[in-house]
Design a protein around this motif. Structure first.
Motif, PDB file in Angstrom:
ATOM      1  N   ALA A   1     -18.063   0.864  14.845  1.00  0.00           N
ATOM      2  CA  ALA A   1     -19.312   0.848  14.019  1.00  0.00           C
ATOM      3  C   ALA A   1     -19.135   0.659  12.745  1.00  0.00           C
ATOM      4  O   ALA A   1     -20.060   0.213  12.107  1.00  0.00           O
ATOM      5  CB  ALA A   1     -19.860   2.238  14.453  1.00  0.00           C
ATOM      6  N   HIS A   2     -18.009   0.846  12.142  1.00  0.00           N
ATOM      7  CA  HIS A   2     -17.683   0.631  10.701  1.00  0.00           C
ATOM      8  C   HIS A   2     -16.340   0.115  10.669  1.00  0.00           C
ATOM      9  O   HIS A   2     -15.460   0.765  11.145  1.00  0.00           O
ATOM     10  CB  HIS A   2     -18.008   2.002  10.014  1.00  0.00           C
ATOM     11  N   VAL A   3     -16.262  -0.444   9.449  1.00  0.00           N
ATOM     12  CA  VAL A   3     -14.692  -0.818   8.844  1.00  0.00           C
ATOM     13  C   VAL A   3     -14.549  -0.212   7.563  1.00  0.00           C
ATOM     14  O   VAL A   3     -15.611  -0.577   6.558  1.00  0.00           O
ATOM     15  CB  VAL A   3     -14.319  -2.282   8.948  1.00  0.00           C
ATOM     16  N   VAL A   4     -13.795   0.764   7.102  1.00  0.00           N
ATOM     17  CA  VAL A   4     -13.139   1.193   6.036  1.00  0.00           C
ATOM     18  C   VAL A   4     -11.980   0.334   5.227  1.00  0.00           C
ATOM     19  O   VAL A   4     -11.131   0.444   5.897  1.00  0.00           O
ATOM     20  CB  VAL A   4     -13.081   2.788   5.983  1.00  0.00           C
ATOM     21  N   VAL A   5     -12.260  -0.104   4.217  1.00  0.00           N
ATOM     22  CA  VAL A   5     -11.282  -0.756   3.329  1.00  0.00           C
ATOM     23  C   VAL A   5     -10.449  -0.208   2.404  1.00  0.00           C
ATOM     24  O   VAL A   5     -11.275   0.388   1.520  1.00  0.00           O
ATOM     25  CB  VAL A   5     -11.646  -2.390   2.962  1.00  0.00           C
ATOM     26  N   ILE A   6      -9.262   0.013   2.323  1.00  0.00           N
ATOM     27  CA  ILE A   6      -8.380   0.818   1.254  1.00  0.00           C
ATOM     28  C   ILE A   6      -8.665   0.139   0.000  1.00  0.00           C
ATOM     29  O   ILE A   6      -9.035   0.648  -1.126  1.00  0.00           O
ATOM     30  CB  ILE A   6      -6.853   1.021   1.723  1.00  0.00           C
ATOM     31  N   GLU A   7      -8.172  -1.138  -0.058  1.00  0.00           N
ATOM     32  CA  GLU A   7      -7.971  -2.145  -1.169  1.00  0.00           C
ATOM     33  C   GLU A   7      -9.425  -2.912  -0.820  1.00  0.00           C
ATOM     34  O   GLU A   7      -9.213  -3.980  -0.437  1.00  0.00           O
ATOM     35  CB  GLU A   7      -6.710  -3.271  -1.173  1.00  0.00           C
TER      36      GLU A   7
ATOM     37  N   ARG B   1     -14.163   3.778  17.199  1.00  0.00           N
ATOM     38  CA  ARG B   1     -15.246   3.906  16.523  1.00  0.00           C
ATOM     39  C   ARG B   1     -15.289   3.376  15.083  1.00  0.00           C
ATOM     40  O   ARG B   1     -16.201   2.708  14.673  1.00  0.00           O
ATOM     41  CB  ARG B   1     -16.062   5.382  16.372  1.00  0.00           C
ATOM     42  N   VAL B   2     -14.118   3.490  14.372  1.00  0.00           N
ATOM     43  CA  VAL B   2     -14.062   3.105  13.078  1.00  0.00           C
ATOM     44  C   VAL B   2     -12.375   2.631  12.831  1.00  0.00           C
ATOM     45  O   VAL B   2     -11.613   3.076  13.604  1.00  0.00           O
ATOM     46  CB  VAL B   2     -14.028   4.346  12.209  1.00  0.00           C
ATOM     47  N   LEU B   3     -12.523   1.529  12.037  1.00  0.00           N
ATOM     48  CA  LEU B   3     -11.217   1.070  11.524  1.00  0.00           C
ATOM     49  C   LEU B   3     -11.130   1.134  10.049  1.00  0.00           C
ATOM     50  O   LEU B   3     -11.876   0.662   9.313  1.00  0.00           O
ATOM     51  CB  LEU B   3     -11.142  -0.282  11.977  1.00  0.00           C
ATOM     52  N   ILE B   4      -9.970   1.751   9.753  1.00  0.00           N
ATOM     53  CA  ILE B   4      -9.500   2.020   8.314  1.00  0.00           C
ATOM     54  C   ILE B   4      -8.559   0.782   8.094  1.00  0.00           C
ATOM     55  O   ILE B   4      -7.320   0.867   8.572  1.00  0.00           O
ATOM     56  CB  ILE B   4      -9.083   3.382   8.028  1.00  0.00           C
ATOM     57  N   ALA B   5      -8.910  -0.259   7.354  1.00  0.00           N
ATOM     58  CA  ALA B   5      -8.300  -1.524   7.179  1.00  0.00           C
ATOM     59  C   ALA B   5      -7.482  -1.260   5.865  1.00  0.00           C
ATOM     60  O   ALA B   5      -8.227  -1.056   4.739  1.00  0.00           O
ATOM     61  CB  ALA B   5      -8.742  -2.788   7.387  1.00  0.00           C
ATOM     62  N   GLU B   6      -6.314  -1.915   5.603  1.00  0.00           N
ATOM     63  CA  GLU B   6      -5.612  -1.935   4.376  1.00  0.00           C
ATOM     64  C   GLU B   6      -6.366  -2.758   3.096  1.00  0.00           C
ATOM     65  O   GLU B   6      -6.554  -2.282   2.238  1.00  0.00           O
ATOM     66  CB  GLU B   6      -4.317  -2.224   4.368  1.00  0.00           C
ATOM     67  N   ASP B   7      -6.752  -4.144   3.738  1.00  0.00           N
ATOM     68  CA  ASP B   7      -7.227  -5.014   2.676  1.00  0.00           C
ATOM     69  C   ASP B   7      -8.057  -6.074   3.497  1.00  0.00           C
ATOM     70  O   ASP B   7      -8.356  -6.006   4.812  1.00  0.00           O
ATOM     71  CB  ASP B   7      -6.074  -5.658   2.076  1.00  0.00           C
ATOM     72  N   ALA B   8      -8.290  -7.297   2.687  1.00  0.00           N
ATOM     73  CA  ALA B   8      -9.161  -8.418   3.118  1.00  0.00           C
ATOM     74  C   ALA B   8      -8.599  -9.006   4.286  1.00  0.00           C
ATOM     75  O   ALA B   8      -9.294  -9.539   5.060  1.00  0.00           O
ATOM     76  CB  ALA B   8      -9.348  -9.258   2.108  1.00  0.00           C
ATOM     77  N   ALA B   9      -7.054  -9.041   4.492  1.00  0.00           N
ATOM     78  CA  ALA B   9      -6.494  -9.823   5.499  1.00  0.00           C
ATOM     79  C   ALA B   9      -6.618  -9.011   6.893  1.00  0.00           C
ATOM     80  O   ALA B   9      -6.955  -9.469   7.775  1.00  0.00           O
ATOM     81  CB  ALA B   9      -5.155  -9.734   5.163  1.00  0.00           C
TER      82      ALA B   9
END
Length: 625
Positions: free
Chosen positions: A147-153, A123-131
């Protein structure tokens, strides 16, 4: 294991989230994590830390933020990131929200990332960065459940005003939402954790696989609670330890270490940048570190090469000291098996003391000077490498497990270490050998099955709950396991002789300091041969010292390089059975790596891929057969 430890194992809570809340309550002000902050200039990184209470504040905010996004228990939240402290906090936040973590390697390509996210129903992806964000943006139409992507950087991934669609938000914004949610529902995290049950899905780890699409391994909440208690029970870790973690957390080996960390409560220094390991060790000064065999092989080969560059005398001293280390480790282990003490003959002790001053002390300093043990897993460690480090005062405790068994199934007990084995079974785990020698496991750490793949699950999990590992092993009378090969990797020559390729490959790595990877060929063939990839740094140093011109590919193709490696192959053959010996070999024009699809992210050879890519070299070796 003491009665107290057995009671703790029997009375373990149902989830890792329970363990985390217990740890925070028990030692809120003790340091939990250290992490590097790169300097603005060229100076060294600054290391900062979180106490358990500070970590909990961030974890609860992430958990509540996910609840605010509508994530519910057992729904999947994926993490696509390299190893960093934010990965751990996000994983704990997912677990404290009652959800299940899906792991994705940072180097996984867009197509396979989309497959994992789709197959898991994340349902959600926690992604490190723009890549990492870019991978899912380009294939968003394949991910209707995301439903959502959460970006760390987020600074380079999002415009200053944020994502107008609301599909992407920063990790900081998620935490802010969580803080607001906690103001309205201050008990939401504790209530969610309290409601967790042992059999609920906690993690989906996709096996990198040596063939075909990866399979999602379903691991329960209770699995991680059990692992934390079991690792504590075998005394691998102590509360006073400082552990250095660089392993990929998308891999089960890295993931299981988090369970032990939370149960034991020691300090974890986290930095997944592999190129920083050598620089970090003297700064972090860990007491324990886990790694894969390739790391220890590189350290050994690097030490040998530096000694060789120092001249003939220095190299002779290193070679002598390496032999003393192996002899000393063997003597200690044999003594312990017979008498329960580490008695070593006086003459050997004297030689060892001299070698320690000349060689071993410097090696320990490179590890930070405080290492009491290293743990090796994920693949077989060459015994000669293990004996060397152990004899040099850096005991390597080899362990064994698979993704399907939550990584940790066997571990060598520190004082009773037996190099060449993977140690004894963890408490609570049952083990037996099938008629053909295949290792079978049953216990709390075994997976529920492969996600959405009942037929493939039935192939490895039988009706009595035994997991068929696919590994061939030997079990000693006192419970020490030795893995001899992968069942599917064993092959038979046309003469009817069985060959275990990984055993030969491991022996060669102990003989040849220039090798990066080796693949033994010979299934259905008249004789065995090998593809050999040389480590670029070491062979190029040799080339400069010996006047061999050109870049890597030219050096590898040079007759003098072939002559060099031919000598090591002959040395290898001298210790093999006739049908195991390598009649021919070819040097590859590049190292084998993950990027070219030659190896899995956990550095296992994709043998079929390698054979397909270099089939012309293989055909050439058998042209006259």
């Amino acid at each position: 294991m003491t009665d107290k430890q057995q009671h703790s194992l029997d009375q373990r809570p149902p989830s890792l989230a329970h363990l985390f809340l217990d740890r925070v309550a028990a030692t809120p002000d003790r340091e939990a994590f250290r992490y590097p902050v790169p300097s603005a200039g060229e100076g060294p990184d600054e290391w900062r830390g979180y106490t358990w209470a500070e970590a909990a504040e961030r974890v609860y905010a992430i958990a509540a933020g996910l609840m605010d996004l509508g994530v519910r228990p057992e729904e999947r939240v994926a993490i696509a990131s390299s190893t960093r402290v934010d990965w751990i906090l996000a994983d704990l936040g997912i677990m404290c929200a009652g959800a299940a973590t899906t792991t994705v390697y940072a180097q996984t390509n867009a197509d396979e990332t989309a497959y994992i996210l789709s197959d898991s129903g994340s349902r959600v992806l926690i992604a490190e960065d723009a890549a990492q964000l870019a991978k899912v943006r380009e294939l968003r139409d394949r991910l209707p459940a995301l439903a959502h992507v959460v970006v760390i950087e987020a600074a380079d991934a999002l415009p200053a005003e944020g994502d107008p669609e609301g599909w992407v938000l920063s990790l900081a914004a998620l935490a802010e939402r969580g803080a607001a949610y906690l103001e309205k529902k201050p008990d939401c995290v504790r209530e969610t954790v309290a409601a967790l049950r042992p059999g609920q899905l906690a993690t989906l780890i996709y096996t990198s696989g040596t063939t075909g699409r990866p399979k999602g391994v379903r691991l329960r909440q209770d699995t991680w609670s059990y692992m934390g208690h079991a690792i504590e029970a075998v005394s691998m870790l102590e509360p006073a330890d400082l552990q250095y973690l660089w392993l990929p957390l998308a891999h089960v080996f890295g993931k299981v270490l988090l369970s032990a960390h939370i149960k034991v409560g020691h300090v974890m220094a986290v930095d997944g940048r592999v190129d920083k390991i050598v620089e970090n060790m003297p700064v972090v000064r860990p007491t324990i570190m886990c790694g894969v065999p390739r790391i220890f092989e590189r350290v050994y080969n690097g030490a040998a090469m530096r000694a060789k560059e120092g001249g003939a005398l220095r190299f002779r001293i290193f070679t002598w000291a390496a032999g003393v280390a192996r002899e000393y480790a063997r003597a200690e282990q044999e003594s312990f098996r017979r008498t329960g003490t580490h008695a070593v003959p006086m003459g050997l002790r004297a030689r060892h003391a001299v070698a320690d001053r000349l060689v071993y002390a410097r090696l320990r300093e490179a590890f930070g000077g405080r290492i009491r043990a290293c743990v090796s897993g994920s693949a077989a460690l060459t015994p000669e490498i293990g004996y060397f480090f152990t004899g040099a005062g850096i005991p390597i405790l080899e362990g064994y497990g698979l993704t399907e068994s939550a990584a940790a199934s066997f571990l060598n007990p520190g004082p009773a270490l037996r190099t060449g084995t993977v140690g004894k079974a963890f408490p609570g785990l049952e083990v037996r050998l099938a008629e053909d020698g295949e290792v079978l496991l049953r216990g709390p750490g075994i997976m529920d099955g492969y996600h959405g793949l009942p037929e493939q699950t039935a192939e490895v999990l039988d009706g009595e709950g035994w997991f068929h590992t696919g590994d061939i092993g030997e079990l000693s009378d006192d419970g020490f396991l030795r893995i001899t090969d992968r069942k599917k990797d064993l092959f038979k020559t046309s003469g009817g002789k069985y060959v275990a390729p990984t055993e030969i490959e491991g022996r060669f790595k102990a003989v040849c300091p220039y090798v990066a990877q080796m693949q033994v060929i010979g299934a259905g063939r008249k004789y065995c041969s090998a593809l050999i990839a040389l480590e670029e740094a070491s062979i190029m140093n040799w080339a400069r010292e010996n006047g061999v011109p050109g870049g890597y590919a030219e050096v590898v193709a040079h007759p003098r390089t072939r002559e060099l490696i031919e000598g090591y192959v002959q040395e290898l053959n001298a210790g093999l059975q006739r049908w195991q010996t390598l009649k021919k070999f070819r040097l590859l024009p590049r190292e084998l790596d993950v990027e070219h699809g030659d190896m899995t992210p956990s550095l296992k050879l994709k043998r079929g891929n390698v054979e397909a890519k270099f089939h012309e070299l293989i055909d050439d070796m058998y042209a006259d057969a």
